[in-house]
Design a protein around this motif. Structure first.
Motif, PDB file in Angstrom:
ATOM      1  N   TYR A 197       0.837  -1.200   0.000  1.00  0.00           N
ATOM      2  CA  TYR A 197       0.000   0.000   0.000  1.00  0.00           C
ATOM      3  C   TYR A 197       0.872   1.250   0.000  1.00  0.00           C
ATOM      4  CZ  TYR A 197       1.125   0.906   4.891  1.00  0.00           C
ATOM      5  OH  TYR A 197       1.794   1.185   6.057  1.00  0.00           O
ATOM      6  N   ILE A 198       0.252   2.363  -0.391  1.00  0.00           N
ATOM      7  CA  ILE A 198       0.785   3.695  -0.173  1.00  0.00           C
ATOM      8  C   ILE A 198      -0.362   4.537   0.363  1.00  0.00           C
ATOM      9  CG2 ILE A 198       2.655   3.627  -1.879  1.00  0.00           C
ATOM     10  CD1 ILE A 198       0.858   5.138  -3.845  1.00  0.00           C
ATOM     11  N   VAL A 199      -0.022   5.630   1.002  1.00  0.00           N
ATOM     12  CA  VAL A 199      -1.033   6.566   1.477  1.00  0.00           C
ATOM     13  C   VAL A 199      -0.878   7.854   0.678  1.00  0.00           C
ATOM     14  CG1 VAL A 199      -1.882   7.908   3.436  1.00  0.00           C
ATOM     15  CG2 VAL A 199      -1.070   5.560   3.784  1.00  0.00           C
ATOM     16  N   ILE A 200      -1.969   8.304   0.077  1.00  0.00           N
ATOM     17  CA  ILE A 200      -2.004   9.575  -0.639  1.00  0.00           C
ATOM     18  C   ILE A 200      -2.666  10.590   0.290  1.00  0.00           C
ATOM     19  CG2 ILE A 200      -2.838  10.825  -2.664  1.00  0.00           C
ATOM     20  CD1 ILE A 200      -0.943   8.463  -3.350  1.00  0.00           C
ATOM     21  N   THR A 201      -1.995  11.706   0.504  1.00  0.00           N
ATOM     22  CA  THR A 201      -2.517  12.766   1.356  1.00  0.00           C
ATOM     23  C   THR A 201      -2.689  14.024   0.505  1.00  0.00           C
ATOM     24  OG1 THR A 201      -1.376  11.841   3.280  1.00  0.00           O
ATOM     25  CG2 THR A 201      -2.046  14.157   3.419  1.00  0.00           C
ATOM     26  N   PHE A 202      -3.828  14.686   0.687  1.00  0.00           N
ATOM     27  CA  PHE A 202      -4.091  15.929  -0.031  1.00  0.00           C
ATOM     28  C   PHE A 202      -4.896  16.852   0.861  1.00  0.00           C
ATOM     29  CE2 PHE A 202      -7.549  13.061  -1.016  1.00  0.00           C
ATOM     30  CZ  PHE A 202      -8.681  13.855  -0.883  1.00  0.00           C
ATOM     31  N   THR A 229      -7.028  18.110   5.787  1.00  0.00           N
ATOM     32  CA  THR A 229      -6.039  17.154   5.296  1.00  0.00           C
ATOM     33  C   THR A 229      -6.711  15.784   5.231  1.00  0.00           C
ATOM     34  OG1 THR A 229      -4.247  18.407   6.307  1.00  0.00           O
ATOM     35  CG2 THR A 229      -3.789  16.110   5.744  1.00  0.00           C
ATOM     36  N   HIS A 230      -6.626  15.132   4.073  1.00  0.00           N
ATOM     37  CA  HIS A 230      -7.269  13.834   3.843  1.00  0.00           C
ATOM     38  C   HIS A 230      -6.227  12.784   3.522  1.00  0.00           C
ATOM     39  CE1 HIS A 230     -10.129  17.005   2.788  1.00  0.00           C
ATOM     40  NE2 HIS A 230     -11.091  16.164   3.142  1.00  0.00           N
ATOM     41  N   HIS A 231      -6.446  11.567   4.011  1.00  0.00           N
ATOM     42  CA  HIS A 231      -5.558  10.442   3.737  1.00  0.00           C
ATOM     43  C   HIS A 231      -6.357   9.335   3.052  1.00  0.00           C
ATOM     44  CE1 HIS A 231      -2.695  12.391   6.384  1.00  0.00           C
ATOM     45  NE2 HIS A 231      -3.626  12.423   7.328  1.00  0.00           N
ATOM     46  N   VAL A 232      -5.819   8.839   1.951  1.00  0.00           N
ATOM     47  CA  VAL A 232      -6.472   7.761   1.205  1.00  0.00           C
ATOM     48  C   VAL A 232      -5.481   6.609   1.086  1.00  0.00           C
ATOM     49  CG1 VAL A 232      -7.572   7.079  -0.955  1.00  0.00           C
ATOM     50  CG2 VAL A 232      -7.827   9.425  -0.121  1.00  0.00           C
ATOM     51  N   LEU A 233      -5.893   5.446   1.529  1.00  0.00           N
ATOM     52  CA  LEU A 233      -5.084   4.242   1.441  1.00  0.00           C
ATOM     53  C   LEU A 233      -5.260   3.621   0.056  1.00  0.00           C
ATOM     54  CD1 LEU A 233      -3.377   2.083   2.953  1.00  0.00           C
ATOM     55  CD2 LEU A 233      -5.535   0.993   3.545  1.00  0.00           C
ATOM     56  N   ILE A 234      -4.151   3.394  -0.632  1.00  0.00           N
ATOM     57  CA  ILE A 234      -4.170   2.814  -1.977  1.00  0.00           C
ATOM     58  C   ILE A 234      -3.449   1.472  -1.942  1.00  0.00           C
ATOM     59  CG2 ILE A 234      -3.365   3.127  -4.356  1.00  0.00           C
ATOM     60  CD1 ILE A 234      -5.551   5.111  -3.512  1.00  0.00           C
ATOM     61  N   SER A 235      -4.155   0.423  -2.342  1.00  0.00           N
ATOM     62  CA  SER A 235      -3.583  -0.919  -2.349  1.00  0.00           C
ATOM     63  C   SER A 235      -3.541  -1.549  -3.730  1.00  0.00           C
ATOM     64  CB  SER A 235      -4.384  -1.844  -1.421  1.00  0.00           C
ATOM     65  OG  SER A 235      -4.390  -1.344  -0.112  1.00  0.00           O
ATOM     66  N   SER A 236      -4.156  -0.882  -4.718  1.00  0.00           N
ATOM     67  CA  SER A 236      -4.147  -1.426  -6.070  1.00  0.00           C
ATOM     68  C   SER A 236      -4.133  -0.278  -7.075  1.00  0.00           C
ATOM     69  CB  SER A 236      -5.369  -2.311  -6.319  1.00  0.00           C
ATOM     70  OG  SER A 236      -6.539  -1.527  -6.398  1.00  0.00           O
ATOM     71  N   GLU A 237      -3.641  -0.563  -8.258  1.00  0.00           N
ATOM     72  CA  GLU A 237      -3.583   0.451  -9.308  1.00  0.00           C
ATOM     73  C   GLU A 237      -4.976   0.959  -9.675  1.00  0.00           C
ATOM     74  OE1 GLU A 237      -1.264  -0.751 -12.687  1.00  0.00           O
ATOM     75  OE2 GLU A 237       0.411  -1.391 -11.419  1.00  0.00           O
ATOM     76  N   GLU A 238      -5.985   0.099  -9.581  1.00  0.00           N
ATOM     77  CA  GLU A 238      -7.352   0.489  -9.930  1.00  0.00           C
ATOM     78  C   GLU A 238      -7.879   1.596  -9.017  1.00  0.00           C
ATOM     79  OE1 GLU A 238      -6.137  -3.066 -11.589  1.00  0.00           O
ATOM     80  OE2 GLU A 238      -6.442  -2.840  -9.437  1.00  0.00           O
ATOM     81  N   GLU A 239      -7.337   1.698  -7.804  1.00  0.00           N
ATOM     82  CA  GLU A 239      -7.779   2.733  -6.864  1.00  0.00           C
ATOM     83  C   GLU A 239      -7.211   4.113  -7.219  1.00  0.00           C
ATOM     84  OE1 GLU A 239      -8.453   0.549  -2.667  1.00  0.00           O
ATOM     85  OE2 GLU A 239      -6.391   0.453  -3.436  1.00  0.00           O
ATOM     86  N   ILE A 240      -6.234   4.149  -8.109  1.00  0.00           N
ATOM     87  CA  ILE A 240      -5.681   5.420  -8.580  1.00  0.00           C
ATOM     88  C   ILE A 240      -6.513   5.823  -9.794  1.00  0.00           C
ATOM     89  CG2 ILE A 240      -3.595   6.633  -9.324  1.00  0.00           C
ATOM     90  CD1 ILE A 240      -2.005   4.336  -7.932  1.00  0.00           C
ATOM     91  N   ASP A 241      -7.726   6.239  -9.494  1.00  0.00           N
ATOM     92  CA  ASP A 241      -8.744   6.457 -10.532  1.00  0.00           C
ATOM     93  C   ASP A 241      -9.071   7.936 -10.688  1.00  0.00           C
ATOM     94  OD1 ASP A 241     -10.150   6.975  -8.201  1.00  0.00           O
ATOM     95  OD2 ASP A 241     -11.496   5.267  -8.401  1.00  0.00           O
ATOM     96  N   ASP A 242     -10.079   8.214 -11.511  1.00  0.00           N
ATOM     97  CA  ASP A 242     -10.479   9.593 -11.788  1.00  0.00           C
ATOM     98  C   ASP A 242     -10.919  10.332 -10.523  1.00  0.00           C
ATOM     99  OD1 ASP A 242      -9.902   9.217 -14.455  1.00  0.00           O
ATOM    100  OD2 ASP A 242     -11.991   8.895 -15.049  1.00  0.00           O
ATOM    101  N   GLU A 243     -11.577   9.631  -9.607  1.00  0.00           N
ATOM    102  CA  GLU A 243     -12.033  10.279  -8.374  1.00  0.00           C
ATOM    103  C   GLU A 243     -10.833  10.751  -7.553  1.00  0.00           C
ATOM    104  OE1 GLU A 243     -15.409   9.509  -5.083  1.00  0.00           O
ATOM    105  OE2 GLU A 243     -13.922   7.887  -5.211  1.00  0.00           O
ATOM    106  N   LEU A 244      -9.866   9.875  -7.336  1.00  0.00           N
ATOM    107  CA  LEU A 244      -8.679  10.240  -6.560  1.00  0.00           C
ATOM    108  C   LEU A 244      -7.905  11.363  -7.244  1.00  0.00           C
ATOM    109  CD1 LEU A 244      -6.718   9.737  -4.171  1.00  0.00           C
ATOM    110  CD2 LEU A 244      -5.521   8.137  -5.689  1.00  0.00           C
TER     111      LEU A 244
END
Length: 125
Positions: free
Chosen positions: A67-72, A95-110
Motif C-alpha cells: 500500500y501507499i497513502v495519498i494525502t491531499f 487534510t485527507h488520507h487515502v489508502l491505496i492498495s491497487s492500481e485500480e484505486e488510482i482512478d479519476d475520483e482520486l
C-alpha cells in the motif's frame, strides 16, 4: 531511476509500482508539478505542496501488505468511504488520507481530488 526514490521504497519495494502509476497520472493531469523525495514522504507541489505519498500508519483492518497513502488538502472535508482519515489542522484547511492498495484505486475520483488540492494550494496566500 532516482536514487532517492529507490531509497524511499527500499523497505517496501513492491509499493513502487503503485507510486509510479500515481506519479504518471498526476504529471499527465497537472502542469508545473515539482516532486521532492524526502525520508518519510514524497511531496508534489506547484507553488505550495498539494499532495504527498507516504506509508503513514493506517488502521490495520484496512491495510494490505502492499500500500501507499495519498494525502491531499482542501478547504472542506471530503465525505467518502475511501477517505481513511481527515483532520482540520487550520480553519477551512482539511487534510485527507487515502489508502491505496491497487492500481485500480488510482482512478479519476482520486486524481480529481488531487487536482482540486493543486488548485486550492495554488490559491493560498
Amino acid at each position: 531511476m532516482n536514487q532517492d526514490l529507490l531509497c524511499f521504497f527500499e523497505k517496501k519495494p513492491e509499493a513502487l509500482a503503485l507510486y509510479e502509476v500515481f506519479e504518471k497520472k498526476v504529471l499527465s493531469e497537472i502542469e508545473n508539478v515539482h516532486i521532492k523525495v524526502q525520508k518519510t514522504q514524497i511531496s508534489f507541489a506547484n507553488r505550495y505542496n498539494f499532495a504527498f505519498v507516504s506509508f503513514l500508519p493506517v488502521r490495520k483492518e484496512n491495510r494490505q501488505k502492499v500500500y501507499i497513502v495519498i494525502t491531499f488538502g482542501l478547504g472542506y472535508r471530503v465525505e467518502s468511504p475511501r477517505i481513511d482519515g481527515a483532520t482540520e489542522p487550520y480553519p477551512n484547511r482539511w487534510t485527507h488520507h487515502v489508502l491505496i492498495s491497487s492500481e485500480e484505486e488510482i482512478d479519476d475520483e482520486l486524481i480529481g481530488w488531487v487536482k482540486l488540492s493543486s488548485d486550492f494550494s495554488a490559491r493560498k496566500r
